[in-house]
Every structure is written in structure tokens, then in C-alpha cells.
Design a protein around this motif. Structure first.
Motif, PDB file in Angstrom:
ATOM      1  N   ASP A 251       0.845  -1.148   0.086  1.00 21.80           N
ATOM      2  CA  ASP A 251      -0.133  -0.025  -0.072  1.00 21.80           C
ATOM      3  C   ASP A 251       0.827   1.217   0.114  1.00 21.80           C
ATOM      4  N   VAL A 252       0.390   2.289  -0.579  1.00 25.79           N
ATOM      5  CA  VAL A 252       1.119   3.636  -0.691  1.00 25.79           C
ATOM      6  C   VAL A 252       0.903   4.199   0.591  1.00 25.79           C
ATOM      7  N   PRO A 253       1.751   4.817   1.012  1.00 27.79           N
ATOM      8  CA  PRO A 253       1.699   5.443   2.647  1.00 27.79           C
ATOM      9  C   PRO A 253       0.587   6.421   2.594  1.00 27.79           C
ATOM     10  N   VAL A 254      -0.488   6.766   3.799  1.00 24.89           N
ATOM     11  CA  VAL A 254      -1.578   7.581   3.822  1.00 24.89           C
ATOM     12  C   VAL A 254      -1.202   8.974   3.346  1.00 24.89           C
ATOM     13  N   GLY A 255      -0.035   9.218   4.204  1.00 25.26           N
ATOM     14  CA  GLY A 255       0.415  10.668   3.895  1.00 25.26           C
ATOM     15  C   GLY A 255       0.538  11.100   2.398  1.00 25.26           C
ATOM     16  N   ARG A 256       1.219  10.311   1.618  1.00 20.14           N
ATOM     17  CA  ARG A 256       1.418  10.278   0.223  1.00 20.14           C
ATOM     18  C   ARG A 256       0.392  10.539  -0.500  1.00 20.14           C
ATOM     19  N   ILE A 257      -0.644   9.452  -0.139  1.00 22.63           N
ATOM     20  CA  ILE A 257      -2.048   9.679  -0.898  1.00 22.63           C
ATOM     21  C   ILE A 257      -2.758  10.982  -0.651  1.00 22.63           C
ATOM     22  N   LYS A 258      -2.743  11.508   0.588  1.00 22.29           N
ATOM     23  CA  LYS A 258      -3.221  12.643   0.996  1.00 22.29           C
ATOM     24  C   LYS A 258      -2.863  13.859   0.416  1.00 22.29           C
ATOM     25  N   ARG A 259      -1.426  13.792   0.138  1.00 20.05           N
ATOM     26  CA  ARG A 259      -0.915  14.870  -0.492  1.00 20.05           C
ATOM     27  C   ARG A 259      -1.436  14.957  -2.227  1.00 20.05           C
ATOM     28  N   LEU A 260      -1.620  13.925  -2.702  1.00 16.96           N
ATOM     29  CA  LEU A 260      -1.823  13.684  -4.157  1.00 16.96           C
ATOM     30  C   LEU A 260      -3.439  14.090  -4.182  1.00 16.96           C
ATOM     31  N   PHE A 261      -4.078  13.955  -3.317  1.00 19.01           N
ATOM     32  CA  PHE A 261      -5.512  14.449  -3.225  1.00 19.01           C
ATOM     33  C   PHE A 261      -5.634  15.890  -3.133  1.00 19.01           C
ATOM     34  N   GLU A 262      -4.991  16.342  -2.098  1.00 18.24           N
ATOM     35  CA  GLU A 262      -4.849  17.606  -1.820  1.00 18.24           C
ATOM     36  C   GLU A 262      -4.367  18.565  -3.010  1.00 18.24           C
ATOM     37  N   ALA A 263      -3.317  17.945  -3.758  1.00 22.60           N
ATOM     38  CA  ALA A 263      -2.784  18.609  -4.880  1.00 22.60           C
ATOM     39  C   ALA A 263      -3.968  18.679  -6.188  1.00 22.60           C
ATOM     40  N   ARG A 264      -4.940  17.688  -5.996  1.00 20.95           N
ATOM     41  CA  ARG A 264      -6.050  17.755  -6.832  1.00 20.95           C
ATOM     42  C   ARG A 264      -7.075  18.709  -6.479  1.00 20.95           C
ATOM     43  N   GLY A 265      -7.145  19.234  -5.429  1.00 20.49           N
ATOM     44  CA  GLY A 265      -8.094  20.072  -4.389  1.00 20.49           C
ATOM     45  C   GLY A 265      -9.241  18.915  -4.044  1.00 20.49           C
ATOM     46  N   GLU A 266      -8.907  17.744  -3.616  1.00 22.22           N
ATOM     47  CA  GLU A 266      -9.869  16.946  -3.260  1.00 22.22           C
ATOM     48  C   GLU A 266      -9.389  16.554  -1.838  1.00 22.22           C
ATOM     49  N   VAL A 267     -10.674  15.922  -1.233  1.00 16.81           N
ATOM     50  CA  VAL A 267     -10.446  15.507   0.202  1.00 16.81           C
ATOM     51  C   VAL A 267     -10.201  13.850   0.400  1.00 16.81           C
ATOM     52  N   LEU A 268      -9.244  13.481   1.011  1.00 16.80           N
ATOM     53  CA  LEU A 268      -9.053  11.989   1.077  1.00 16.80           C
ATOM     54  C   LEU A 268     -10.222  11.195   1.706  1.00 16.80           C
ATOM     55  N   PRO A 269     -10.939  10.382   1.175  1.00 15.47           N
ATOM     56  CA  PRO A 269     -11.954   9.673   1.932  1.00 15.47           C
ATOM     57  C   PRO A 269     -11.567   8.685   2.898  1.00 15.47           C
ATOM     58  N   GLU A 270     -12.319   8.734   4.204  1.00 13.30           N
ATOM     59  CA  GLU A 270     -11.876   8.246   5.240  1.00 13.30           C
ATOM     60  C   GLU A 270     -11.585   6.473   4.854  1.00 13.30           C
ATOM     61  N   GLY A 271     -10.727   5.836   5.311  1.00  9.25           N
ATOM     62  CA  GLY A 271     -10.394   4.365   5.063  1.00  9.25           C
ATOM     63  C   GLY A 271      -9.952   4.144   3.414  1.00  9.25           C
ATOM     64  N   TYR A 272      -9.599   5.194   2.748  1.00 14.52           N
ATOM     65  CA  TYR A 272      -9.286   4.695   1.497  1.00 14.52           C
ATOM     66  C   TYR A 272      -7.823   4.281   1.401  1.00 14.52           C
ATOM     67  N   SER A 273      -7.431   3.442   0.782  1.00 16.95           N
ATOM     68  CA  SER A 273      -6.168   3.003   0.314  1.00 16.95           C
ATOM     69  C   SER A 273      -5.950   2.401  -1.082  1.00 16.95           C
ATOM     70  N   GLU A 274      -4.647   2.509  -1.557  1.00 16.51           N
ATOM     71  CA  GLU A 274      -4.372   1.845  -2.801  1.00 16.51           C
ATOM     72  C   GLU A 274      -2.917   1.252  -2.813  1.00 16.51           C
ATOM     73  N   GLY A 275      -2.839   0.361  -3.592  1.00 13.68           N
ATOM     74  CA  GLY A 275      -1.346  -0.251  -3.670  1.00 13.68           C
ATOM     75  C   GLY A 275      -0.502   0.320  -4.874  1.00 13.68           C
ATOM     76  N   TYR A 276       0.604   0.081  -4.620  1.00 15.82           N
ATOM     77  CA  TYR A 276       1.520   0.644  -5.582  1.00 15.82           C
ATOM     78  C   TYR A 276       1.433  -0.025  -7.205  1.00 15.82           C
ATOM     79  N   GLY A 277       1.276  -1.498  -6.891  1.00 13.37           N
ATOM     80  CA  GLY A 277       1.194  -2.167  -8.493  1.00 13.37           C
ATOM     81  C   GLY A 277       2.737  -2.270  -8.998  1.00 13.37           C
ATOM     82  N   VAL A 278       2.646  -2.661 -10.503  1.00 14.57           N
ATOM     83  CA  VAL A 278       3.687  -2.995 -11.047  1.00 14.57           C
ATOM     84  C   VAL A 278       4.701  -1.743 -11.440  1.00 14.57           C
ATOM     85  N   PRO A 279       5.763  -1.623 -11.125  1.00 12.23           N
ATOM     86  CA  PRO A 279       6.786  -0.601 -11.303  1.00 12.23           C
ATOM     87  C   PRO A 279       7.095  -0.373 -12.892  1.00 12.23           C
TER      88      PRO A 279
END
Length: 432
Positions: A251-279
């Protein structure tokens, strides 16, 4: 007594016949078994930390650089040559690409840092430099008949110091953000893209199996039973899905996901997570492995390479231009060194003077552990990649349990010698 002896021998004959029917390389099975043993031992030793998605993800991206070069080293060793300069050549290509990104493009030409054009220009320049230097090595070996050991040993010293001169001994970075995406963790397909890649890989694998079977039938060659085809296909499908699932599980760290959402002007949904996948770097390795395998098995160049390695004199008498072939082989490994430089420097996000140090030994070891015979004529691309993965697993596992770097190199050296001895014994028993 005679009946008992016959009964005791029966299982061995049956196991051999099953491997023969399914056309499974027993040496490959042994390597896979060794890799599994290494993983299990270190997982127990580290209290379950080795086989975590995070460590397997890191292990994968750490293996890519050496594995890419190892595929080219197979061709070099198969033709009874050696290349001791790959680590230094990687450093030179890395230095060229780093200077273009940090000095030439932004300061001399005026292209702003982060412009999408910087990364492609740097990569193309690095690939060109790798191809030219590799072809030059091949010309010295093929046309001037200087032994490859001497040419590439000289290259080891020359290109390491050329890299130092290009950067004035200074670390160059940070590198272009688009370039950095090719290093591993900063550039991945994500979960959905990775599953799509897995589906495409499965369909491509099935197509290759069907195509190979039809080709054998059309030429009246013996084919495997249908059950064997299904069994092998199921193994490939399971391996592909398991690989994708493992990388998606990190899983991508929550802090990093939060920054990505904030850069798009969005709010991170509670409990949201995502994996890195294939590099992206792993995708590069997959493409390289596929292309190199096709070259080795389906092209005239591949046939010439293995024919020359099996009997250079007979190959020359049959009309093969072995001198030009040598130039082509060293040009190929030069390009692959440049591609490895892309992955290695992008993963670090800078070029340093020690990048690629001792990689020449790791690359040769990976190819030899993977079954490439130093006597020439025998070698596989997938074996070299698996050899690189085994070596990286050993080093990563030892680092996790606190083994110092000098002792890690001792273990790798011992493993290399044992692997060569096992290969010699195997070939004597199988008659290869």
C-alpha cells in the motif's frame, strides 16, 4: 531382491518421464527451488519480514538493473567472450544522462527543469553512448582480435574515470521528475493498471503456447499431451496473478495519498487505500526479456550467436561473419548497460561516482548462476534473470539479518563457485 530393486527404481523413472513429457527444464526447477528455500529461510530468520509485500516490492526493483545487463551478458558469454566493463559503462551512461538533465538542458539550452522533453533526450543520448562504446569494444575484439578480457578490463578503468570526469567528481541531482518515474517506487501502474497488465500477459502467454504447438504440428514434430499444456499454462497463469497480487498488496503510505488528493483539490475519503502495483522499471525488464528471448530463439542473429558459441571455427566456415557478430553483441550489451543506468540512477534520483560499482561481477554471476556455460554455446535469458533474483535475494536477506557487506560478498562468491560446479556436474550427467 531383483523385484525390490526394480520397485525402488520405478519412482525415479516415472519422475523423469513426467519431466520429459512436460518438457520441463530440471535445472530451472532446481533454481526455482533454491530461490524458494532462500525466501523461506530468510523469512523465518527475520521473523516474517522477508516475504512481506513491501520487501518483495523493493526486492523486485533492486533486481531490475542487474537483470537487464545479465540478459546481454548471456549473449557475450555464449559466444565465448566476457565483459568486465558493464558497471563502468553504466556509470558513464548515467553521467551523460545526469549532465544533460542538470546542466546542458536547463542551463545551456534554457529548457526549464521538469519539461517533458528532458527525459527522452537524456535517455536517447545515454542509449547512443552505450551503443557506440559497446560497438567500439566489439570492434577491438572482433576485428583487431584483442581478447575480450583485456579490452573490457581496460574499459572497466577507462569508463569509470570518464564518468568521474564528466561530472567533475560531483554528485548530479535531483534528476528530472519524468525520468525519476522509471526508477521504481515513483512510477507504477497502480492496482487497476497492474491487473490489466496481468490479463494481457496471460493472454499473450496462452497465444505463445498455442502458436508453438501449432508450429510443431505443422512441421510434424512431437507435441506435449493436452493435459501437460494445461498444467504448464495453469502454472504460468498462477505465477502472473500471484506476482501482480503481491505488488498490489504493498500500500502507498496514507500521507502520500493525502498529498496527491490535496494537489487535485480533493479530500481523502476515510479508510481509502491503494497499492503501488507493477513499477515501470519492471515493465522495462519484461520488455527487454521478451525481446532478448525472441532474438535468441526466433531470429537469424540468435541462431548465429549460439552457433558461433558452440563451434566458432565451423560457424566461420559456414559463412557467418563472426567479426561483425562480435560488434553487434557488444553493441547490444552497451545499449542494455545504458538502459540499466536509466533504472539505477532514476531509482536513486541522482548520479553518484560509485553507481554501478562491482555490477560487472554481479552481472556475470547472475548469468552463470542462471545456467550460461562459460565454455560457450549454452544459456537462457530467463535463467539469467532468475540468477539475478537469487543473488539479490541473498544480499537483501543477509542485510536484513545484519550481515556486514564484506561477508555478503563472501557468500555471493561462494554461491557462484558452487553454482558453476553444480552446472558442470549437471551437464556431465545429462550429456549437454
Amino acid at each position: 531382491m531383483a523385484d525390490n530393486a526394480g520397485t525402488r527404481d520405478l519412482p525415479k523413472r516415472m519422475s523423469r518421464s513426467i519431466f520429459d513429457v512436460m518438457e520441463i527444464d530440471t535445472r530451472l526447477l532446481g533454481m526455482i527451488g533454491a530461490f524458494i528455500v532462500i525466501c523461506v529461510v530468510f523469512d523465518v530468520w527475520t521473523g516474517g519480514r522477508f516475504l512481506t509485500p513491501r520487501n518483495l516490492f523493493n526486492l523486485t526493483i533492486q533486481t531490475v538493473s542487474v537483470a537487464i545487463m545479465a540478459t546481454g551478458m548471456v549473449f557475450v558469454i555464449v559466444t565465448r567472450h566476457i565483459d568486465l566493463s558493464v558497471g563502468s559503462l553504466l556509470a558513464t551512461c548515467s553521467a551523460v544522462m545526469a549532465v544533460i538533465q542538470t546542466i546542458i538542458m536547463p542551463k545551456w539550452i534554457g529548457v526549464e527543469f521538469g519539461n517533458p522533453i528532458i527525459a527522452p533526450v537524456a535517455i536517447l543520448a545515454g542509449l547512443a553512448v552505450g551503443a557506440i562504446i559497446g560497438a567500439f569494444h566489439g570492434w577491438l575484439v572482433g576485428y583487431l582480435t584483442i581478447p575480450a578480457f583485456i579490452v573490457t578490463l581496460g574499459g572497466l578503468f577507462v569508463w569509470r574515470n570518464v564518468a568521474w570526469h564528466l561530472t567533475d567528481g560531483q554528485t548530479q541531482g535531483p534528476l528530472d521528475p519524468y525520468f525519476k518515474m522509471l526508477g521504481g517506487i515513483d512510477g507504477t501502474l497502480g492496482e487497476t493498471g497492474s491487473w490489466l497488465l496481468g490479463v494481457v500477459a496471460i493472454l499473450f502467454t496462452i497465444y505463445l503456447m498455442i502458436s508453438a504447438r501449432r508450429n510443431k504440428i505443422s512441421h510434424s514434430f512431437p507435441v506435449k499431451p493436452i493435459w501437460a499444456e494445461f498444467a504448464i499454462g495453469a502454472i504460468f497463469v498462477a505465477a502472473i496473478l500471484g506476482f501482480v497480487w503481491t505488488l498490489n498488496s504493498y500500500d502507498v503510505p496514507v500521507g502520500r495519498i493525502k498529498r496527491l488528493f490535496e494537489a487535485r483539490g480533493e479530500v481523502l475519503p476515510e479508510g481509502y487505500s491503494e497499492g503501488y502495483g507493477v513499477p515501470y522499471s519492471v515493465i522495462i525488464l519484461i520488455i527487454v526479456a521478451t525481446v532478448m528471448t525472441v532474438v535468441a530463439q526466433r531470429t537469424r542473429l540468435g541462431r548465429y550467436i549460439f552457433a558461433t558459441g558452440g563451434n566458432p571455427e565451423a560457424a566461420a566456415l559456414s559463412g557467418i561473419n563472426t567479426r561483425l557478430l562480435t560488434v553487434k553483441i557488444f553493441a547490444i550489451i552497451g545499449v542494455l548497460c545504458a538502459l540499466s543506468a536509466v533504472v539505477a540512477s532514476a531509482r536513486l534520483n541522482f548520479h553518484s561516482n560509485d553507481i554501478g560499482t562491482l555490477d560487472e561481477l554481479r552481472v556475470i554471476a547472475a548469468a552463470v548462476i542462471g545456467g550460461t556455460a562459460l565454455s560457450g554455446g549454452v544459456g537462457t535469458i530467463y535463467g539469467a534473470i532468475l540468477g539475478a533474483l537469487i543473488m539479490q535475494s541473498l544480499q537483501s536477506g543477509m542485510a536484513m539479518v545484519g550481515v556486514d557487506a564484506p561477508y555478503q560478498n563472501i557468500v555471493v562468491g561462494v554461491v557462484l563457485v558452487i553454482a558453476v560446479y553444480v552446472d558442470i556436474v549437471y551437464r556431465k550427467r545429462t550429456g549437454d
